[in-house]
Design an enzyme around this catalytic site. Structure first.
Site, PDB file in Angstrom:
ATOM      1  N   LYS A 180      95.581 123.024 -32.468  1.00 39.43           N
ATOM      2  CA  LYS A 180      95.234 121.609 -32.578  1.00 39.43           C
ATOM      3  C   LYS A 180      96.327 120.821 -33.286  1.00 39.43           C
ATOM      4  CE  LYS A 180      92.716 117.848 -32.755  1.00 39.43           C
ATOM      5  NZ  LYS A 180      92.488 117.015 -31.554  1.00 39.43           N
TER       6      LYS A 180
ATOM      7  N   CYS B 283      93.982 111.261 -35.536  1.00 45.52           N
ATOM      8  CA  CYS B 283      94.625 112.549 -35.235  1.00 45.52           C
ATOM      9  C   CYS B 283      96.132 112.519 -35.443  1.00 45.52           C
ATOM     10  CB  CYS B 283      94.308 112.971 -33.791  1.00 45.52           C
ATOM     11  SG  CYS B 283      92.637 113.580 -33.550  1.00 45.52           S
TER      12      CYS B 283
END
Length: 423
Positions: free
Chosen positions: A229, A283
């Site tokens: 991720k 993010c």
């Protein structure tokens, strides 16, 4: 411990389960709704009582295409409810924020994850599975396991050398991979990485997530999944930084960066992204710092990309200050305050930072327009106007390429087009 990755893994979907989705934000709420649509019995848990009230009233507190209708269907069908209290469940999905500290060292802040972990630990029953979806530094899943084990000595958790038959609670890391504005489609179609603390945990998660997505299910260990991720978002951050740095260079030497990029992208193996006012969102503006924090000596390129993107708002503000100094009686209009086009998300938005800073420096001379103004809860230092008034200002700064602005003619005044609205 690392698992084999089954890129084409297929498995029958699970029977309906009791699922608790912890955190009802931009990821948690669509996930809860999608799981309810798949036939599971879902309780969404959030510490914000107003969010819980809204969800139970089938009222979306976020803007996401298609979500309102599905939420209403799930609530009316009795498959979804919301609560501030943690229920007993077969599966727990943690989807809470993981910000970084704002004191300059950008350390990951897992306070929300740990609070969710503690609440889950209090009601865990043998046979449950806990899935951490929140973007986290490598090792966070092991910290969650250790925290739950300390709170519940009556249950057996994964640990090195412990056989599956001796484990009561399975634990998995599975990061979300969706983009605001297309969350529901991508939940149903994107590949899913399932990082199990044990192989059995990954397989159990695969059975659960098969009911959520038709995408590939990629099985690995928890630490690898955590790194995947971070790598995905760092890759994007580095490529954005290249485009932003090009904009600085072209400005310095008197070239049109948009023309340079358009021409370069005609090369069959070149695909340069568009520059912008910086990088925002929950993010890309945050996750690369997790890697830097854990390997500061090695993460030189990732750190530099973050620094380039974090510095871009200051470059944009300097351009605007120069324009205001040259026209002391003129006002400037900032078009777009969200972190990206056509979404209502203001988290970590560089455009919002630019507008607030200039609003404080030049009171009465800065106005702003954004089609999602209704979702902006904090209007400090902002003077909001409609798009037509903003586009008519003597100085117009394009910060976010919302559809409403892209369809408008180029303003007749001085234009500082930071994001390529009129290129």
């Amino acid at each position: 411990m690392s698992l084999t990755v089954y890129a084409d893994f297929q498995q029958e979907s699970s029977e309906p389960q009791r699922i608790a989705v912890v955190g009802l934000g931009y990821i948690g709420l669509p996930t809860a709704v999608a799981l309810a649509q798949a036939g599971h019995h879902v309780v969404g848990v959030d510490v914000n009582s107003s969010v819980v009230t809204a969800v139970n009233s089938a009222s979306c507190h976020i803007v996401e295409p298609g979500l309102d209708e599905l939420l209403n269907s799930a609530i009316e069908g009795g498959r979804l409810s919301a609560s501030v209290d943690m229920p007993a469940a077969d599966a727990y999905l943690i989807a809470v924020p993981t910000p970084t500290s704002h004191d300059g060292d950008h350390q990951p802040d897992l306070a929300h994850v740990f609070a969710a972990t503690d609440a889950i630990a209090a009601v865990l029953e043998s046979g449950a599975i806990v899935v951490l979806e929140s973007t986290s530094p490598v090792g966070a899943t092991r910290q969650v396991i250790a925290r739950m084990a300390a709170a519940r000595p009556d249950l057996r958790f994964p640990e090195p050398g412990r056989a599956d038959a001796d484990i009561d609670i399975d634990v998995v890391y599975s990061p979300e991979r969706v983009i605001p504005g297309k969350t529901l489609q991508e939940l149903a179609a994107n590949a899913r990485v399932l990082g199990g603390a044990t192989p059995r945990a990954a397989l159990r998660a695969a059975k659960l997530y098969r009911s959520l997505t038709r995408g590939e299910l990629l099985l690995t260990d928890d630490r690898s999944a955590e790194m995947v991720k971070l790598v995905e978002n760092s890759f994007r951050d580095v490529n954005i930084a290249f485009a932003n740095e090009l904009s600085l260079i072209c400005e310095k030497i008197g070239l049109d960066v948009w023309e340079v990029i358009a021409l370069a992208n005609h090369h069959p193996r070149v695909n340069i992204l568009k520059p912008g006012p910086g990088v925002g969102g929950h993010c890309i503006a945050v996750d690369p710092w997790f890697i830097v924090a854990q390997a500061p000596e090695q993460a030189r390129l990732i750190r530099t990309a973050r620094e380039v993107n974090d510095s871009k708002p200051h470059f944009v503000m300097d351009q605007i200050r120069a324009a205001l100094a040259a026209r002391p009686d003129a006002r400037v209009a900032c078009l777009g305050l969200t972190f990206k086009p056509d979404v209502d998300d203001y988290r970590e938005s560089p455009s919002l930072e630019i507008a607030r800073t200039l609003g404080r420096e030049f009171p009465g001379r800065v106005v702003c327009a954004d089609p999602y103004e209704a979702m902006l809860t904090d209007h400090r230092d902002l003077v909001m106007v409609d798009a037509a008034m903003a586009l008519a200002a003597p100085i117009v700064v394009g910060l976010v390429a919302h559809r409403e602005f892209r369809s408008a003619p180029r303003p007749v005044g001085l234009v500082i087009d930071v994001c390529g609205i009129w290129t």
